[in-house]
Motif scaffolding. Structure first.
Motif: not given
Length: 284
Positions: A89-111
């Motif tokens: 498995s692998w990640w699509a281009p840009g996916a990890l950047g978008r995921a990091a943005e979600h974590f930055d915006a949502c302090p309670r998010l763990a997964v």
């Protein structure tokens, strides 16, 4: 390079598939650091990775740690987020950047569970369909539907939350190891969410031993129930495994692991148990 996310992979004796996945990951625009934990491969994996991907941090514990290899990789990572990949498995281009943005915006998010596309045909994984339609209550502080499970090879975790929860249970070892961790995170007040805008690719190897996986999954379902569920639920799962002719070969290994499950048994809070039951009754 995006300093927010490390990719942690585990592998065992699948050199060709692994090299394909690493090529995709190494080409990502985010250029994430990659930690690869080799679970005791004997097919020349380590030498091949060193030759083709010297940028990868290769870790060789010298034995098969199962899903515990991911625990080791997360411990070695230094970024706030960790994205899991397997050797198929692998990640699509840009996916990890978008995921990091979600974590930055949502302090309670763990997964963050990603939308997963399977095989060369890029079929939407049925698990992604189920997560998108999760019956759990919507949480305003999460980026998408609330979930109480995930597929490890297509998930991003908050490192701090993962380590606080203890990572994947060594009792389960491998296959279905996500369930207990998801429950533990929810019990600690963390949120788990599906995100349709974060995409992972999964190319499972054709011709896998489906019967062997069913036996292993049956064993781990029982162990998971003894680890966290009420006694009647654990007994019901055990009885079902004993009645299932295909699952019965897993009983000796189940008996060997059961004492460890009982030593670390911890009942879920009532609200989390209610969520688990809701998912079970809804088929989610």
């Amino acid at each position: 390079m995006d300093p927010r996310t490390t990719v942690v992979m585990m592998t065992r004796d699948r050199r060709a598939q692994l090299l394909t996945s690493l090529a995709h990951l190494s080409a990502l625009p985010e250029r994430p650091p990659i930690i690869l934990v080799d679970n005791g491969s004997t097919d020349g994996t380590a030498a091949a990775v060193r030759a083709a991907h010297p940028e990868v941090s290769l870790v060789e514990p010298g034995r098969n740690l199962g899903a515990g290899a991911r625990n080791l990789g997360v411990q070695l990572a230094s970024t706030p987020c960790v994205a899991f990949s397997d050797d198929d498995s692998w990640w699509a281009p840009g996916a990890l950047g978008r995921a990091a943005e979600h974590f930055d915006a949502c302090p309670r998010l763990a997964v963050l569970a990603a939308r997963t596309l399977v095989g060369p045909q890029e079929r939407l994984d049925p698990v992604s369909v189920a997560m998108a339609a999760s019956p759990l209550p919507v949480a305003a502080d999460l980026p998408g539907p609330s979930v109480l499970g995930f597929v490890a090879c297509a998930a991003v975790v908050r490192r701090r939350a993962f380590l606080q929860a203890g990572g994947f249970s060594p009792v389960i070892f491998f296959l279905g190891e996500e369930a207990v961790l998801a429950q533990d995170l929810a019990a600690a007040g963390w949120g788990l969410s599906y995100a349709d805008d974060v995409v992972a690719h999964h190319h499972p190897q054709p011709g896998a031993d489906r019967r062997g996986r069913r036996q292993l999954q049956a064993r781990n379902d029982v162990l998971s129930a003894w680890l966290r569920r009420p006694l009647p639920v654990a007994l019901r799962h055990t009885a079902a495994a004993l009645r299932d002719g295909d699952a019965r070969p897993s009983v000796p290994e189940l008996a060997r692991r059961l004492p460890a499950a009982l030593r670390t048994r911890r009942r879920l809070p009532a609200e989390v148990e209610a969520q688990v039951r809701l998912l079970e009754t809804s088929g989610g």
